[in-house]
Design a protein around this motif. Structure first.
Motif, PDB file in Angstrom:
ATOM      1  N   THR A 182       0.835  -1.217   0.000  1.00  0.00           N
ATOM      2  CA  THR A 182       0.000   0.000   0.000  1.00  0.00           C
ATOM      3  C   THR A 182       0.857   1.249   0.000  1.00  0.00           C
ATOM      4  OG1 THR A 182      -0.130   0.183   2.421  1.00  0.00           O
ATOM      5  CG2 THR A 182      -1.739  -1.254   1.324  1.00  0.00           C
ATOM      6  N   PHE A 183       2.171   1.056   0.040  1.00  0.00           N
ATOM      7  CA  PHE A 183       3.092   2.194   0.080  1.00  0.00           C
ATOM      8  C   PHE A 183       3.843   2.271  -1.248  1.00  0.00           C
ATOM      9  CE2 PHE A 183       7.203   4.159   1.076  1.00  0.00           C
ATOM     10  CZ  PHE A 183       6.782   5.318   1.723  1.00  0.00           C
ATOM     11  N   GLY A 184       3.714   3.408  -1.951  1.00  0.00           N
ATOM     12  CA  GLY A 184       4.445   3.619  -3.188  1.00  0.00           C
ATOM     13  C   GLY A 184       4.142   2.557  -4.215  1.00  0.00           C
ATOM     14  N   THR A 185       5.180   2.112  -4.904  1.00  0.00           N
ATOM     15  CA  THR A 185       5.057   1.059  -5.908  1.00  0.00           C
ATOM     16  C   THR A 185       5.637  -0.224  -5.330  1.00  0.00           C
ATOM     17  OG1 THR A 185       5.299   2.671  -7.692  1.00  0.00           O
ATOM     18  CG2 THR A 185       5.664   0.357  -8.251  1.00  0.00           C
ATOM     19  N   LEU A 186       4.757  -1.153  -5.015  1.00  0.00           N
ATOM     20  CA  LEU A 186       5.170  -2.450  -4.474  1.00  0.00           C
ATOM     21  C   LEU A 186       5.891  -2.337  -3.136  1.00  0.00           C
ATOM     22  CD1 LEU A 186       6.453  -4.142  -7.769  1.00  0.00           C
ATOM     23  CD2 LEU A 186       4.201  -4.360  -6.705  1.00  0.00           C
ATOM     24  N   GLY A 187       5.694  -1.218  -2.431  1.00  0.00           N
ATOM     25  CA  GLY A 187       6.255  -1.094  -1.092  1.00  0.00           C
ATOM     26  C   GLY A 187       7.420  -0.152  -0.967  1.00  0.00           C
ATOM     27  N   TYR A 188       7.832   0.469  -2.041  1.00  0.00           N
ATOM     28  CA  TYR A 188       8.946   1.424  -1.956  1.00  0.00           C
ATOM     29  C   TYR A 188       8.753   2.575  -2.942  1.00  0.00           C
ATOM     30  CZ  TYR A 188      10.790  -1.035  -6.084  1.00  0.00           C
ATOM     31  OH  TYR A 188      10.950  -1.584  -7.326  1.00  0.00           O
ATOM     32  N   VAL A 189       9.509   3.654  -2.687  1.00  0.00           N
ATOM     33  CA  VAL A 189       9.433   4.861  -3.509  1.00  0.00           C
ATOM     34  C   VAL A 189      10.846   5.328  -3.813  1.00  0.00           C
ATOM     35  CG1 VAL A 189       8.696   7.281  -3.622  1.00  0.00           C
ATOM     36  CG2 VAL A 189       7.263   5.598  -2.473  1.00  0.00           C
ATOM     37  N   ILE A 190      11.100   5.628  -5.086  1.00  0.00           N
ATOM     38  CA  ILE A 190      12.364   6.259  -5.488  1.00  0.00           C
ATOM     39  C   ILE A 190      12.050   7.692  -5.905  1.00  0.00           C
ATOM     40  CG2 ILE A 190      14.296   6.221  -7.102  1.00  0.00           C
ATOM     41  CD1 ILE A 190      13.916   3.221  -7.365  1.00  0.00           C
ATOM     42  N   THR A 191      12.723   8.636  -5.300  1.00  0.00           N
ATOM     43  CA  THR A 191      12.503  10.049  -5.630  1.00  0.00           C
ATOM     44  C   THR A 191      13.764  10.618  -6.254  1.00  0.00           C
ATOM     45  OG1 THR A 191      10.936  10.294  -3.799  1.00  0.00           O
ATOM     46  CG2 THR A 191      11.884  12.309  -4.720  1.00  0.00           C
ATOM     47  N   LYS A 192      13.636  11.029  -7.506  1.00  0.00           N
ATOM     48  CA  LYS A 192      14.763  11.618  -8.229  1.00  0.00           C
ATOM     49  C   LYS A 192      14.705  13.129  -8.060  1.00  0.00           C
ATOM     50  CE  LYS A 192      14.723   7.862 -11.618  1.00  0.00           C
ATOM     51  NZ  LYS A 192      14.643   7.485 -13.058  1.00  0.00           N
ATOM     52  N   LEU A 193      15.667  13.676  -7.317  1.00  0.00           N
ATOM     53  CA  LEU A 193      15.654  15.114  -7.045  1.00  0.00           C
ATOM     54  C   LEU A 193      16.153  15.896  -8.255  1.00  0.00           C
ATOM     55  CD1 LEU A 193      16.936  15.412  -3.379  1.00  0.00           C
ATOM     56  CD2 LEU A 193      14.612  15.165  -4.211  1.00  0.00           C
ATOM     57  N   PRO A 194      15.523  17.014  -8.543  1.00  0.00           N
ATOM     58  CA  PRO A 194      15.998  17.860  -9.639  1.00  0.00           C
ATOM     59  C   PRO A 194      17.172  18.720  -9.193  1.00  0.00           C
ATOM     60  CG  PRO A 194      14.065  18.840  -8.638  1.00  0.00           C
ATOM     61  CD  PRO A 194      14.283  17.517  -7.939  1.00  0.00           C
ATOM     62  N   THR A 195      17.908  19.251 -10.173  1.00  0.00           N
ATOM     63  CA  THR A 195      19.004  20.165  -9.861  1.00  0.00           C
ATOM     64  C   THR A 195      18.477  21.375  -9.100  1.00  0.00           C
ATOM     65  OG1 THR A 195      20.147  19.442 -11.846  1.00  0.00           O
ATOM     66  CG2 THR A 195      20.886  21.502 -10.850  1.00  0.00           C
ATOM     67  N   SER A 196      17.350  21.900  -9.550  1.00  0.00           N
ATOM     68  CA  SER A 196      16.661  22.995  -8.862  1.00  0.00           C
ATOM     69  C   SER A 196      15.202  22.925  -9.268  1.00  0.00           C
ATOM     70  CB  SER A 196      17.260  24.348  -9.248  1.00  0.00           C
ATOM     71  OG  SER A 196      16.988  24.644 -10.609  1.00  0.00           O
ATOM     72  N   TYR A 197      14.385  23.803  -8.707  1.00  0.00           N
ATOM     73  CA  TYR A 197      12.963  23.773  -9.055  1.00  0.00           C
ATOM     74  C   TYR A 197      12.732  24.103 -10.524  1.00  0.00           C
ATOM     75  CZ  TYR A 197      12.028  23.553  -4.047  1.00  0.00           C
ATOM     76  OH  TYR A 197      11.974  23.169  -2.736  1.00  0.00           O
ATOM     77  N   THR A 198      13.657  24.850 -11.114  1.00  0.00           N
ATOM     78  CA  THR A 198      13.487  25.246 -12.519  1.00  0.00           C
ATOM     79  C   THR A 198      14.233  24.339 -13.484  1.00  0.00           C
ATOM     80  OG1 THR A 198      15.354  26.771 -12.328  1.00  0.00           O
ATOM     81  CG2 THR A 198      13.151  27.664 -11.889  1.00  0.00           C
ATOM     82  N   ILE A 199      15.133  23.494 -12.943  1.00  0.00           N
ATOM     83  CA  ILE A 199      15.895  22.568 -13.793  1.00  0.00           C
ATOM     84  C   ILE A 199      15.542  21.147 -13.366  1.00  0.00           C
ATOM     85  CG2 ILE A 199      18.184  21.875 -14.568  1.00  0.00           C
ATOM     86  CD1 ILE A 199      19.190  24.628 -13.781  1.00  0.00           C
ATOM     87  N   PRO A 200      14.770  20.439 -14.184  1.00  0.00           N
ATOM     88  CA  PRO A 200      14.266  19.126 -13.759  1.00  0.00           C
ATOM     89  C   PRO A 200      15.276  18.001 -13.850  1.00  0.00           C
ATOM     90  CG  PRO A 200      13.498  19.651 -15.967  1.00  0.00           C
ATOM     91  CD  PRO A 200      14.244  20.870 -15.482  1.00  0.00           C
ATOM     92  N   THR A 201      16.468  18.249 -14.412  1.00  0.00           N
ATOM     93  CA  THR A 201      17.459  17.186 -14.576  1.00  0.00           C
ATOM     94  C   THR A 201      17.798  16.559 -13.216  1.00  0.00           C
ATOM     95  OG1 THR A 201      18.393  18.387 -16.438  1.00  0.00           O
ATOM     96  CG2 THR A 201      19.729  16.628 -15.497  1.00  0.00           C
TER      97      THR A 201
END
Length: 890
Positions: free
Chosen positions: A236-255
């Motif tokens: 019931t948590f994330g996808t199959l029990g885990y979450v991967i969060t890819k942080l952007p360089t900044s709010y304006t640069i999504p890389t």
């Protein structure tokens, strides 16, 4: 008062049980102590907790310690305020009964409130977490309301690391209702996945956060996982029990950019807040980052920007690439919903406070940030706590002055108190114990780069250095003496020589030094051992840097080189003076480090050390490699398989420490294991036959195993001395040549001498006067200081002669070239007579197994031409006993 009373008790027991100590040595009944260092060493605070009475408990390195409410060392905890455990401690937790759970690397201990180990937990107070041969890296501990203990971190699957969570019952046994065997793992990325923090929800579910490696981008990402109470991933948590969060360089640069999650807390509404950092401009810096998830693992859009707060606050870390050690900003969600985070900021400690929506709390410090500058340099901020008075407790390890730093502040960030304490006011460790031809003793301590010289009475030789102490200009690593009393020592990639008075011997090398650092190609990567041979040649064991290696420690193997007495390379040895030996046991490119070298009477060399799998995710695998060389440096193929023997003892991460040859042409090999059956450092003594096979008639199938037996010495009669720590005090065992305990030595084979609170032997030596000298360290209540103990004449075994007091003499003695050995036997018997040096090596076999008549017998002693001046032992043995006498070569 209490400390003084304890010292009195130890000294009292000392006087009762130390009758074998030599009262003519030193001024304290055979014991000499010396404090050299007055500088507190670096000690680590990798975790901290507050007891209900306000006392603080800290863990780091191999220490767990406790301070009083006022910040002084609490001597009611294990008598002196701390105790030593295995290294790498970094997780702490308090049970409701006040007992302490502390963990590091793969071990978890339970400590009673008085500092003693809780023997009702696991095995003698300890549990070791190993799965499929891989050790767990424990990063966090928690306790469920039912008393079950939850441990989180990561473990190798044989190829890379996985998230790991373990459930134990309160007695330390595995909770088999948790994933059937008590341990659950998670492989997120098919690469390294490593959890650094864990919290238990009110419903018993377990949340972990850390990092997973993105093989496509080549960077790490924030990763959070949740397990249910039976060890399954909570789907019931994330996808199959885990979450991967890819942080952007900044709010304006999504890389996406490198990011790592290091700590977490759970809000009262069940939302999960994670703190960590995204990569900065270098490998040693990053920017503080906070992420909040809903109870289902989605980014909480009411927090920051899309659930993420990317700050511009530079967060200084020791190494962004390090995964095994501590890099974790701590986070606490306060009762009012505000979020408090600690971390390094410049040379001080930074506290950051956010409103519940992720905006900086401007009522806290300056713009939501408080910086505490300490007198030194903060190495790591590692703990963050709130005490019952709603005050903030934070701190970590500090350099210059070294110690543990603790700040107490108000909830608004106003500094209330600052405390810096150290467990030691100074710390000395004895590394070597050497006797010169004049009978004086050289002691070395690499903690302070000093050499100390003692007269035969145990007093410092004031003609050496400054009042008996010589401070070297650079770090040294290993030391030995020549037959003429000159002192050789290494400094990484160089070897230097001193005269007996401590002055530089300018006749050696280039003004007293032979430096291999600038050789091209760079071959000598690190000098491990120095041996002065019987012909005065100098052998150096070193880490042989592969000529094709692009960087230091890419891979190394055993190296041996030979110097002439003046420091020049002896090009008749090996390949222009050098020999490189590789084992390639685990893999072609592995780390191979020699540790000891021994010269046989026939000039052959035997070398032992450690083989380590370089690409193991946790450097788990380690074995002992031993090789025998002919005098010209060629491998002796009659030993083992093509001259090499691989030894695997009962532990892991093993290395050969010491090797010597016995009287019956066998070898004693002392090896250490960092991890053996969960008991910490263990040493094992193994006996090999001359061909390298294990001698199963020795000990148990060829092995004697003991904890903390650091040094081994072979007596001239073949008996074995093993020294280290017994019940946290100086301890020496003696074994017969077959490995059985020699009950005629001390009390049932053991001499143990209490010195102050605790003491430990690092080295032992048989002196020219046939006395036994032990050297190590002791803790006097304030500092760890050098300690020496000298014992009266060793009983080397006795042969029953006639009653004539002149039944065993050598004349003349000292000997220039030739002498006569006269001995009177009670009855005819078979006799062997050998000339040996003080290291136990046979220099000359005079007669072997020859029948001698009853009454007086004469044997001419013709000393070899190559024999240098000094002290030797004439050993006489027969089927009914043996005897030794010291002789002096002019």
């Amino acid at each position: 008062m209490k400390k003084s009373f304890l010292i009195f008790i130890f000294l009292l027991s000392f006087s009762v049980f130390s009758q074998v100590l030599d009262p003519t040595f030193g001024t304290n009944g055979g014991i000499v102590t010396k404090q050299v260092s007055n500088t507190p060493p670096t000690i680590y605070a990798n975790a901290a907790v507050i007891q209900s009475d306000g006392k603080m408990i800290y863990a780091g390195g191999n220490y767990i310690s406790r301070t009083t409410v006022l910040g002084s060392i609490d001597t009611s905890f294990n008598s002196y305020g701390f105790r030593t455990l295995s290294s790498g401690l970094e997780a702490l937790c308090l049970q409701v009964d006040g007992k302490i759970l502390v963990a590091g690397f793969d071990k978890i201990y339970r400590i009673n409130t008085d500092g003693s180990l809780d023997t009702n937990f696991g095995t003698n107070g300890m549990i070791q977490i190993i799965q499929n041969g891989s050790s767990m890296f424990i990063k966090s501990i928690g306790i469920k309301t039912n008393g079950q203990i939850i441990i989180a971190g990561y473990i190798s699957n044989g190829t890379n690391n996985d998230f790991a969570v373990v459930s134990l019952n309160s007695n330390g046994s595995y909770n088999t209702f948790f994933n059937f065997d008590g341990i659950s793992t998670l492989d997120v990325s098919n690469s390294n996945d490593e959890a650094f923090a864990m919290k238990i929800q009110s419903d018993g579910k377990i949340v972990l956060c850390g990092q997973s490696y993105d093989t496509t981008l080549g960077i790490y990402h924030f990763t959070t996982a949740r397990f249910n109470s039976v060890g399954e991933l909570d789907t019931t948590f994330g996808t199959l029990g885990y979450v991967i969060t890819k942080l952007p360089t900044s709010y304006t640069i999504p890389t996406s950019i490198e990011s790592r999650a290091k700590s977490l807390d759970i809000q009262s509404d069940g939302k999960i807040v994670i703190s960590g950092f995204k990569k900065g401009n270098s490998l040693t810096s990053g920017y503080l980052t906070v992420v909040r998830y809903t109870t289902t693992g989605n980014l909480d859009l009411t927090f920051g920007t899309g659930g993420i707060v990317l700050t511009t606050k530079s967060y200084i870390i020791s190494s962004i690439t390090t995964t095994r050690y501590l890099i974790k900003p701590q986070i606490i969600v306060q009762e009012d919903g505000k979020i408090l985070i600690s971390g390094n900021l410049g040379n001080g400690l930074g506290l950051y406070k956010f409103e519940s929506n992720g905006i900086f709390d401007t009522t806290f410090g300056t713009g939501g940030v408080v910086v505490y500058n300490d007198p030194g340099t903060l190495r790591s901020s590692t703990f963050l706590l709130i005490n019952p008075n709603n005050e903030i407790i934070t701190g970590g390890t500090v350099y210059s002055p070294n110690g543990i730093l603790t700040f107490k502040s108000s909830n608004s960030g106003t500094l209330l108190t600052e405390q810096n304490f150290n467990l030691f006011q100074g710390k000395d460790t004895l590394d070597s114990l050497l006797e010169g031809p004049d009978g004086k003793i050289i002691v070395t301590s690499s903690d302070n780069n000093v050499l100390l010289k003692y007269n035969t009475d145990g007093l410092l030789d004031t003609s050496f250095g400054t009042d008996g102490i010589l401070v070297l200009s650079s770090d040294y690593l290993c030391t030995t003496t020549q037959q003429d009393g000159k002192i050789l020592y290494s400094t990484g990639q160089a070897i230097s020589r001193l005269n007996m008075d401590g002055t530089v011997d300018t006749t050696f090398g280039n003004n007293g030094i032979v430096d291999f650092e600038w050789n091209s190609p760079l071959i000598v990567d690190f000098i491990d051992k120095i041996l002065v041979a019987s012909d005065s040649k100098i052998y150096i064991c070193f880490d042989y840097n592969s000529p094709t290696s692009s960087q230091v420690y890419d891979y190394t193997y055993y190296g041996v080189l030979r110097l002439n007495n003046d420091g020049s390379i002896d090009t008749t040895f090996g390949d222009n003076g050098y020999v490189g030996i590789n084992f390639d046991y685990y893999a072609e490119n592995e780390l191979e480090w020699p540790h000891d070298i021994f010269e046989q009477a026939d000039g052959k060399l035997i070398i032992t050390g450690q083989l380590l799998l370089q690409n193991s995710p946790i450097n788990l695998f380690g074995g002992v490699g031993t090789v025998r060389l002919n005098n010209d440096g060629q491998i002796d193929s009659s030993f083992g398989i093509n001259g090499k023997v691989i030894t695997l003892g009962g532990g892991i991460n093993e290395g050969g420490l010491f090797i010597t040859k016995t009287l019956d042409n066998k070898y004693l090999l002392n090896i250490s294991s960092n991890n053996l059956n969960g008991l910490g450092l263990i040493t094992e003594l193994i006996r090999m036959n001359y061909d390298g096979s294990t001698d199963t008639f020795f000990g148990v199938n060829g092995i004697l195993a003991d904890a903390n037996m650091y040094d081994v010495l072979l007596q001239p009669d073949g008996k074995i001395l093993r020294a280290g720590s017994v019940n946290n005090q100086f301890g020496i065992y003696r074994n017969n040549s077959d490995g059985s305990i020699d009950s005629s030595f001390g009390a049932n084979g053991l001499i143990s001498n209490p010195i102050n609170y605790f003491s430990h032997i690092n080295k032992i030596a048989i002196l020219q006067n046939n006395k036994l000298l032990a050297g190590g360290y002791t803790y006097n209540g304030d500092s760890q200081i050098l300690a020496l103990a000298r014992y009266t004449d060793l009983n080397l075994g006795e042969l029953e002669f006639t009653k004539n007091e002149n039944n065993f003499i050598v004349y003349p003695n000292p000997i220039e070239e030739q002498a006569v050995f006269s001995y009177i036997l009670k009855e005819a018997t078979e006799v062997t007579i050998e000339l040996i040096d003080l290291q136990g090596k046979v220099v000359q076999l005079l007669i072997k197994g020859k029948n001698q008549k009853a009454g007086e017998n004469l044997q001419v002693i013709q000393l070899p031409n190559y024999l240098t001046s000094g002290n030797y032992i004439l050993r006489f043995s027969s089927p009914v006993g043996n005897q030794s006498i010291k002789i002096i070569k002019k």
